[in-house]
Design an enzyme around this catalytic site. Structure first.
Site, PDB file in Angstrom:
ATOM      1  N   CYS A 133     -38.484  15.882  37.029  1.00  0.00           N
ATOM      2  CA  CYS A 133     -38.833  14.484  37.287  1.00  0.00           C
ATOM      3  C   CYS A 133     -37.921  13.574  36.465  1.00  0.00           C
ATOM      4  CB  CYS A 133     -40.302  14.240  36.933  1.00  0.00           C
ATOM      5  SG  CYS A 133     -40.781  12.510  37.050  1.00  0.00           S
ATOM      6  N   CYS A 136     -39.574  10.631  34.752  1.00  0.00           N
ATOM      7  CA  CYS A 136     -40.429  10.959  33.596  1.00  0.00           C
ATOM      8  C   CYS A 136     -39.571  11.288  32.377  1.00  0.00           C
ATOM      9  CB  CYS A 136     -41.301  12.181  33.879  1.00  0.00           C
ATOM     10  SG  CYS A 136     -42.075  12.163  35.478  1.00  0.00           S
ATOM     11  N   ASP A 137     -38.501  12.052  32.593  1.00  0.00           N
ATOM     12  CA  ASP A 137     -37.783  12.645  31.457  1.00  0.00           C
ATOM     13  C   ASP A 137     -36.357  12.136  31.285  1.00  0.00           C
ATOM     14  OD1 ASP A 137     -40.072  14.168  31.109  1.00  0.00           O
ATOM     15  OD2 ASP A 137     -39.341  15.767  32.402  1.00  0.00           O
TER      16      ASP A 137
END
Ligand code: NAP
Length: 305
Positions: A133, A136-137
């Site tokens: 993701c 997200c990261d």
């Protein structure tokens, strides 16, 4: 024994739309969600193609809004993972760690999870340079070098997003052209820090305690090449979350629940909505549409049973 009118499995956009329509129709409804509202949508950064938000909206915020919108009318969420189901009787059974729940209808809205590459050490390196993701990261890779694997819309969107953070983005794709829609092509080709490694697959992760690079293999001439990088974002599609269904409903060869636009499965009173069902376009807007349609058919079924 309590018998619900409707049990919804999964709290993504499809599930919470079904919950909203069901409770507004007066159906005694419970929704099971194993983690938190939103499913894959909650992991998406900017959503620009869901109407009504002229500036776009981030997936997490939209997830919370959808849950709250359903709960405003009394929808109930149980944070519990469904382990298996039994649809052999008209009163269907859904099992979680907390017991067996009974419902006259069941709506499967369990979505799909990121597909893995299946390369050695991939599992071991999750969170240590292997990610699924970008939104997200991606922030861990400011001014670093990353690889995006895949050539679909997700990979293209991830590569564009990461190009604004990272020093360098390699896109490793097994073909010589992207599958992604044209809207991504020009900005990606224009981005000076994005480089395509065409016709290539990831053969190996180079790592000590975290990813230091990858070994790619050219699918035409079979040559191997090492590429130094700090992180790898795997963006090669998704696999449906249908393991808990076993043989309870018909699945297609890829594991998606077979259902058409009516969302009806081969079992009376059981519906499949959102990314988990066979469909052409897996988007938030088509998932929410499915949620409304399923409740329409469930009401029709309940009125006859
Ligand atoms: P996708 O469209 O299925 O694309 C998956 C990509 O990964 C393909 O390029 C595929 O290569 C490649 N791939 C699959 N397995 C692989 C493997 N084992 N090794 C290497 N490469 C592999 O999946 P997606 O991009 O996640 O998109 C899923 C759905 O969401 C689609 O319907 C998409 O349109 C939608 N979506 C839409 C948007 C948007 O509209 N903005 C954004 C994101 C996603 P091949 O091309 O060779 O098959």
């Amino acid at each position: 024994m309590h018998i619900y009118d409707m049990i919804i499995i999964g709290g993504g956009p499809a599930g919470y739309t079904a919950a909203l329509y069901a409770v507004r129709a007066g159906l005694d409804t419970v929704l099971f969600e194993k983690l938190s509202a939103g499913g894959q949508m909650a992991l998406t950064g900017d959503i620009d193609n869901y109407p009504g938000f002229e500036e776009g909206i981030d997936g997490f915020t939209l997830s919370v809004k959808m849950q709250q919108g359903a709960e405003r009318f009394g929808a109930k969420t149980e944070y519990d993972e469904v382990s298996n189901v039994d649809f052999s009787e008209p009163i269907k059974r859904v099992r979680t760690a907390n017991g067996i729940f009974h419902g006259k209808t069941v709506v499967i809205a369990s979505g799909a999870n990121p597909r893995e590459l299946g390369v050695e050490d991939e599992q071991k390196l999750i969170g240590k340079g292997v990610h699924y993701c970008a939104h997200c990261d991606g922030r861990f890779y400011k001014d670093k070098t990353v690889v995006v694997v895949g050539g679909g819309n997700s990979a293209a969107a991830d590569a564009l997003y990461l190009s604004r953070l990272a020093k360098k983005v390699y896109v490793v794709h097994r073909r010589d052209t992207l599958r992604a829609t044209n809207v991504y092509h020009e900005p990606l080709l224009k981005a000076e820090n994005v480089e395509f490694i065409w016709n290539s697959t990831v053969e190996q992760f180079i790592s000590d305690t975290s990813v230091k690079g990858i070994k790619t293999k050219n699918v035409t001439d079979k040559t191997l090449k090492e590429l130094a990088c700090d992180g790898v974002f795997v963006s090669i599609g998704r696999k449906p979350a249908t393991e808990f269904l076993k043989e309870a409903v018909n699945l297609d060869e890829n594991g998606y629940v077979v259902a058409d636009e009516s969302t009806r499965t081969n079992v009376d009173g059981v519906y499949a909505i959102g990314d988990v069902r066979t469909k052409v376009l897996r988007q938030v807007v088509t998932a929410v549409s499915d949620g409304a349609v399923a409740v329409h058919y469930a009401e029709e079924y309940l009125s006859k049973s």
